[in-house]
Design an enzyme around this catalytic site. Sequence first.
Site, PDB file in Angstrom:
ATOM      1  N   ASP A  15       0.836  -1.204   0.000  1.00  0.00           N
ATOM      2  CA  ASP A  15       0.000   0.000   0.000  1.00  0.00           C
ATOM      3  C   ASP A  15       0.872   1.256   0.000  1.00  0.00           C
ATOM      4  O   ASP A  15       1.668   1.475   0.918  1.00  0.00           O
ATOM      5  CB  ASP A  15      -0.888  -0.017   1.263  1.00  0.00           C
ATOM      6  CG  ASP A  15      -2.062   0.952   1.163  1.00  0.00           C
ATOM      7  OD1 ASP A  15      -1.887   2.020   0.559  1.00  0.00           O
ATOM      8  OD2 ASP A  15      -3.128   0.639   1.697  1.00  0.00           O
ATOM      9  N   GLN A  16       0.728   2.051  -1.055  1.00  0.00           N
ATOM     10  CA  GLN A  16       1.340   3.379  -1.103  1.00  0.00           C
ATOM     11  C   GLN A  16       2.859   3.321  -1.254  1.00  0.00           C
ATOM     12  O   GLN A  16       3.594   3.840  -0.433  1.00  0.00           O
ATOM     13  CB  GLN A  16       0.943   4.185   0.146  1.00  0.00           C
ATOM     14  CG  GLN A  16       1.101   5.698  -0.014  1.00  0.00           C
ATOM     15  CD  GLN A  16       0.276   6.461   0.988  1.00  0.00           C
ATOM     16  OE1 GLN A  16      -0.930   6.266   1.102  1.00  0.00           O
ATOM     17  NE2 GLN A  16       0.903   7.352   1.747  1.00  0.00           N
ATOM     18  N   CYS A  61      -6.689   4.579  -2.612  1.00  0.00           N
ATOM     19  CA  CYS A  61      -6.798   3.154  -2.294  1.00  0.00           C
ATOM     20  C   CYS A  61      -8.016   2.466  -2.897  1.00  0.00           C
ATOM     21  O   CYS A  61      -7.898   1.553  -3.717  1.00  0.00           O
ATOM     22  CB  CYS A  61      -6.808   2.959  -0.781  1.00  0.00           C
ATOM     23  SG  CYS A  61      -5.291   3.501   0.035  1.00  0.00           S
ATOM     24  N   HIS A 111     -10.037  -3.055   0.975  1.00  0.00           N
ATOM     25  CA  HIS A 111     -10.675  -1.731   1.034  1.00  0.00           C
ATOM     26  C   HIS A 111     -11.879  -1.664   0.114  1.00  0.00           C
ATOM     27  O   HIS A 111     -12.011  -0.782  -0.740  1.00  0.00           O
ATOM     28  CB  HIS A 111      -9.675  -0.634   0.685  1.00  0.00           C
ATOM     29  CG  HIS A 111     -10.061   0.698   1.259  1.00  0.00           C
ATOM     30  ND1 HIS A 111      -9.179   1.737   1.412  1.00  0.00           N
ATOM     31  CD2 HIS A 111     -11.241   1.161   1.735  1.00  0.00           C
ATOM     32  CE1 HIS A 111      -9.787   2.775   1.946  1.00  0.00           C
ATOM     33  NE2 HIS A 111     -11.058   2.445   2.146  1.00  0.00           N
ATOM     34  N   ASP A 298      -0.844  -0.438  -4.771  1.00  0.00           N
ATOM     35  CA  ASP A 298      -2.090   0.157  -5.263  1.00  0.00           C
ATOM     36  C   ASP A 298      -1.864   1.538  -5.866  1.00  0.00           C
ATOM     37  O   ASP A 298      -2.544   1.935  -6.805  1.00  0.00           O
ATOM     38  CB  ASP A 298      -3.163   0.194  -4.172  1.00  0.00           C
ATOM     39  CG  ASP A 298      -2.754   0.942  -2.914  1.00  0.00           C
ATOM     40  OD1 ASP A 298      -1.586   1.352  -2.790  1.00  0.00           O
ATOM     41  OD2 ASP A 298      -3.616   1.095  -2.018  1.00  0.00           O
ATOM     42  N   HIS A 299      -0.924   2.299  -5.335  1.00  0.00           N
ATOM     43  CA  HIS A 299      -0.558   3.622  -5.863  1.00  0.00           C
ATOM     44  C   HIS A 299       0.768   4.004  -5.235  1.00  0.00           C
ATOM     45  O   HIS A 299       1.352   3.226  -4.470  1.00  0.00           O
ATOM     46  CB  HIS A 299      -1.636   4.666  -5.547  1.00  0.00           C
ATOM     47  CG  HIS A 299      -2.025   4.695  -4.097  1.00  0.00           C
ATOM     48  ND1 HIS A 299      -1.213   5.216  -3.117  1.00  0.00           N
ATOM     49  CD2 HIS A 299      -3.137   4.232  -3.464  1.00  0.00           C
ATOM     50  CE1 HIS A 299      -1.796   5.072  -1.949  1.00  0.00           C
ATOM     51  NE2 HIS A 299      -2.964   4.486  -2.122  1.00  0.00           N
TER      52      HIS A 299
END
Length: 508
Positions: A15-16, A61, A111, A298-299
């Site tokens: 994540d991130q 997200c 999420h 995810d990003h």
Amino acid sequence: MIKARQPNFLFLIVDQMSHFVLPVAQPSYRKAAQKAVAPNIAKLAAGGRVFTDCYTASPLCAPARASLATGTHVRRHRVCTNGDEFSASLPTYMHGLQSIGYRTTVSGKTHSIGPDQLHGFDDRQTTDIYPSDFIWSRDWDLPVKHDPGTSVDKLESSGLCRTNMQINYDTETKNRAVEFLQGHALDAKEKPFFMMVSFTQPHEPFQTLPKYWELYDDANIQTPSRVGQGDGDAHPYNRMLQIYHGIDRNAPDEERTRVSIRAHLGMISHVDDYIGQVLETLETLKMSDDTIVIFTSDHGEMLGAHDMWFKRTFYEESAHVPLIISWPGQVAPGVSSAVVSHVDLAPTILDLAGLEPKRAGLDFDGDSLKRILLAGEDPDWRGTALIDYFGDGTNTPMFMLRDGDWKLVAFLDFEPILYNLAEDPEEGTNLANRPEHSGRVSKMLGQIFADFDAKDFVEEIKEAQKTRIFIQNGRNQSETSGGAWDYQPHRDATKQYVRTAVNAGSSC
């Protein structure tokens, strides 16, 4: 009917995390600013195909993960913010895998907002880390203001910790994933599996354990050139995000930036350790050769670049994500510079599993990467990636198109921005107003808005926001509905270990 030796899938997602912090091949126009100590991801990259130019479908997200699952852009699946429902009627590649006999499961974060917390997974090994209701819904009719929940004020706590919520969650995610693999090895049915293992690190707050902190040295941490200014020099769209994140009122200084970057890198090393344990389990159980491993995020994460933090913006640090795909004996190790998108993963997974998406009635925006993976190239590849952002932190949408070396950012309320990444990798010079590029700008705008009325879409989203807020207000008043959508993992102890003859075997 299950085909012989149908491949398993292990989908690893963090994540991130930007592509630019990893010790793997980088885009031709840019080098990694910081290199995380991530030997297991590096080993996976060395044995698989590294895509140097992969983009999230949305730098937030829930929208990004909905695009991964459905293979469609935000404008189609309509999950715009972290408080928007992921409709149960939307088909996912997990549904496709179920239709051909796969065992599908997820350990960790998805999420997904709404009553359906599976979306084609047979079950979950863990609950989710975030709320499943509309508590994070946004109202675009309200002015943008500082949000303490996603503020740079959190960077005051960057650094060392003994443990925290994210570490505890990732530990459970890793442990349940290992348990699933071990259980699968004892499963006499031998159905192929798809398992997503979804970690929450290295998402902020940036805190890590001493063993990972000590892998780095302050002297080697590179801070961005623009640090702590927090002034009005940003593009109006990014200026809204600076207000939302509190950068305008409490811009992180050089020291806080350095500590936050070091802790973020430490978190990457921590999650890399967990990834290594999952991959080691796969190898110990002799399932590596039959398993396709996919790794992505995810990003991205801005880490202070352009005086921005976290995500939500169009800059490369926020939008450009890692993608590694490994399949021993099938995918030759190498590097691909093809411009690809997260919407390409759904059709790729089904294609590799032996299911033609369109034949199964699934309509994806993305294209299969199978030819690039197995043949090394695809001469017919489209070479573009599209981003939609209708999320929080602004009250106006953003669109981005990457096409070759060119990157166009479009808005409804502002003039477009055009970058040539080969000549301007730091994205400092807007070429959109130069006459020699007018044709290119028009063409790329046409690609972004083809068969899509963005203004009508925004009005529809605003109405949907108000409906969700109304519903959530009712849920907040109820003593019984709160948390009703959250997934409760069920474990039947009567079917474990030697309580039944079925589970009495071994995998030696």
